[in-house]
Design a protein around this motif. Structure first.
Motif, short mmCIF file in Angstrom:
data_model
loop_
_atom_site.label_atom_id
_atom_site.label_comp_id
_atom_site.label_asym_id
_atom_site.label_seq_id
_atom_site.Cartn_x
_atom_site.Cartn_y
_atom_site.Cartn_z
N VAL A 1 0.94 -1.18 0.05
CA VAL A 1 0.02 0.04 -0.16
C VAL A 1 0.69 1.13 -0.05
CG1 VAL A 1 -1.66 1.30 1.34
CG2 VAL A 1 -1.95 -1.11 0.90
N ALA A 2 2.03 1.30 0.94
CA ALA A 2 2.79 2.31 1.03
C ALA A 2 3.47 2.58 -0.54
CB ALA A 2 3.88 2.09 1.92
N GLY A 3 3.81 1.78 -1.27
CA GLY A 3 4.52 1.83 -2.50
C GLY A 3 3.41 2.37 -3.43
N ARG A 4 2.18 2.02 -3.28
CA ARG A 4 1.10 2.58 -4.50
C ARG A 4 0.87 3.93 -4.12
NH1 ARG A 4 2.75 -1.60 -6.06
NH2 ARG A 4 1.60 -3.07 -7.48
N VAL A 5 0.64 4.32 -2.93
CA VAL A 5 0.17 5.69 -2.61
C VAL A 5 1.31 6.69 -2.53
CG1 VAL A 5 -1.78 4.72 -1.22
CG2 VAL A 5 0.34 5.44 0.03
N ALA A 6 2.49 6.17 -2.61
CA ALA A 6 3.63 7.21 -2.64
C ALA A 6 3.63 8.17 -3.98
CB ALA A 6 4.96 6.51 -2.81
N THR A 7 3.00 7.62 -4.82
CA THR A 7 2.76 8.39 -6.27
C THR A 7 1.49 9.41 -6.02
OG1 THR A 7 1.42 6.85 -7.10
CG2 THR A 7 3.84 6.79 -7.67
N ALA A 8 0.77 9.21 -5.01
CA ALA A 8 -0.43 10.25 -4.71
C ALA A 8 0.33 11.64 -4.18
CB ALA A 8 -1.17 9.58 -3.75
N PHE A 9 -0.27 12.85 -4.81
CA PHE A 9 0.12 14.12 -4.45
C PHE A 9 -0.09 14.27 -2.92
CE2 PHE A 9 -1.29 15.70 -8.87
CZ PHE A 9 -0.15 15.11 -9.30
N ASN A 10 -0.92 13.39 -2.15
CA ASN A 10 -1.11 13.70 -0.75
C ASN A 10 -0.58 12.59 -0.02
OD1 ASN A 10 -3.04 12.06 -1.64
ND2 ASN A 10 -4.71 13.20 -0.87
N ARG A 11 0.05 11.74 -0.63
CA ARG A 11 0.85 10.58 -0.04
C ARG A 11 0.02 9.76 1.04
NH1 ARG A 11 3.58 12.75 -3.48
NH2 ARG A 11 5.74 13.05 -3.41
N ARG A 12 -1.28 9.38 0.44
CA ARG A 12 -2.14 8.58 1.25
C ARG A 12 -3.23 7.87 0.44
NH1 ARG A 12 -7.44 10.50 1.83
NH2 ARG A 12 -7.60 12.54 1.85
N ALA A 13 -3.61 6.94 1.06
CA ALA A 13 -5.01 6.24 0.41
C ALA A 13 -6.15 6.85 0.56
CB ALA A 13 -5.15 4.88 0.84
N GLY A 14 -7.22 6.62 -0.29
CA GLY A 14 -8.61 7.37 -0.13
C GLY A 14 -9.43 6.52 0.85
N THR A 15 -10.78 7.14 1.06
CA THR A 15 -11.37 6.35 2.03
C THR A 15 -12.72 6.11 1.20
OG1 THR A 15 -12.40 8.24 2.77
CG2 THR A 15 -10.46 7.42 3.93
N PRO A 16 -13.77 5.27 1.58
CA PRO A 16 -14.90 4.90 1.08
C PRO A 16 -15.93 6.26 0.94
CG PRO A 16 -14.41 2.89 2.16
CD PRO A 16 -13.59 4.07 2.45
N ALA A 17 -15.78 7.23 2.13
CA ALA A 17 -16.57 8.19 2.48
C ALA A 17 -16.14 9.19 1.32
CB ALA A 17 -16.36 8.92 3.99
N GLU A 18 -14.90 9.28 0.94
CA GLU A 18 -14.36 10.52 -0.03
C GLU A 18 -15.02 9.98 -1.36
OE1 GLU A 18 -10.26 12.03 1.88
OE2 GLU A 18 -10.29 10.09 1.01
N ILE A 19 -14.88 8.65 -1.70
CA ILE A 19 -15.57 8.24 -2.95
C ILE A 19 -16.99 8.39 -3.00
CG2 ILE A 19 -15.60 6.45 -4.63
CD1 ILE A 19 -12.56 7.37 -3.69
#
Length: 245
Positions: free
Chosen positions: A197-215
């Motif tokens: 997970v850390a490797g995948r979210v490293a490319t996000a501008f905010n450096r984190r995963a999303g949440t169901p509530a945000e989607i």
């Protein structure tokens, strides 16, 4: 909420994760919500918690969808196609050279993600109110690739454009919300590590995963009655991951 503003909402895959979070938003806003999915017990528990209706059926099975029509609402204002997922995460790896196994895997992801959306939408088209909203959950994998799962989600993007075009004359919109890595769902089925997970979210501008509530918030916005000029689009809710190279 007055009867004039209350809307009828159907959400596939509504028992857990993004679907349940979306159902919660619409229910809290006072709309009439029906969630669907394959698992009766899961749906019943979610429906009781959220105060919504539920109906269990396999959205990838044409006969099951047809049979469900007698119990699904009419005059639908919002259809959320959330059923799906990466079936490869629940199947044994395909050995190199096993073309039959490869074909089975690709069919499984196509059925789970494309057929569920196409069959339910087609079955409910006559019940969609003029000005209805169709929102389909896609994935950043359609842009970045992820085997048969990414290909299935890419197919949905082509389908979405055609749907928006053909139904636009009735004021109906069709859009896709494309999450990236989203935790607190059943999507990964316990198949990934914290390091993955850390490797995948490293490319996000905010450096984190999303949440169901945000989607769910993005889906809720696209389902609004006053969101009528936004259609045929893919809305990325993935921290900018879709722009990564």
């Amino acid at each position: 909420m007055s009867p004039a503003t209350k809307r009828t909402v159907v959400i596939t895959g509504g028992g857990t994760g993004i679907g349940a979070a979306t159902a919660e938003l619409f229910a809290e806003a006072g709309h009439d919500v029906t969630i669907t999915g394959r698992r009766e017990e899961v749906l019943a528990a979610a429906a009781k918690r959220l105060g919504v209706a539920h109906l269990a059926f396999d959205a990838a099975d044409p006969a099951a969808v047809q049979a469900a029509l007698d119990q699904l609402p009419t005059g639908i204002d919002v259809l959320v196609n959330n059923a799906g997922g990466n079936t490869d995460r629940r199947r044994p790896p395909v050995a190199a050279g096993d073309l039959a196994g490869l074909a089975d895997g690709w069919r499984a992801n196509f059925e789970a993600n494309v057929l569920t959306t196409v069959l339910v939408t087609e079955a409910l088209k006559p019940r969609l109110a003029d000005g209805a909203r169709i929102v389909t959950v896609g994935s950043v994998a359609a842009k970045q690739g992820s085997g048969s799962y990414g290909a299935a989600k890419a197919a949905l993007e082509a389908w979405n454009v055609e749907t928006a075009r053909t139904l636009g004359v009735r004021g109906i919109t069709a859009n896709i919300v494309a999450p990236g890595v989203t935790l607190d769902t059943e999507f990964f089925a316990g198949t990934v590590s914290e390091e993955w997970v850390a490797g995948r979210v490293a490319t996000a501008f905010n450096r984190r995963a999303g949440t169901p509530a945000e989607i769910a918030q993005a889906i809720f916005f696209l389902g609004r009655a006053d969101a009528g000029h936004l259609t045929g689009q893919v809305i990325h809710v993935n921290g900018g991951v879709h722009t990564a190279r």
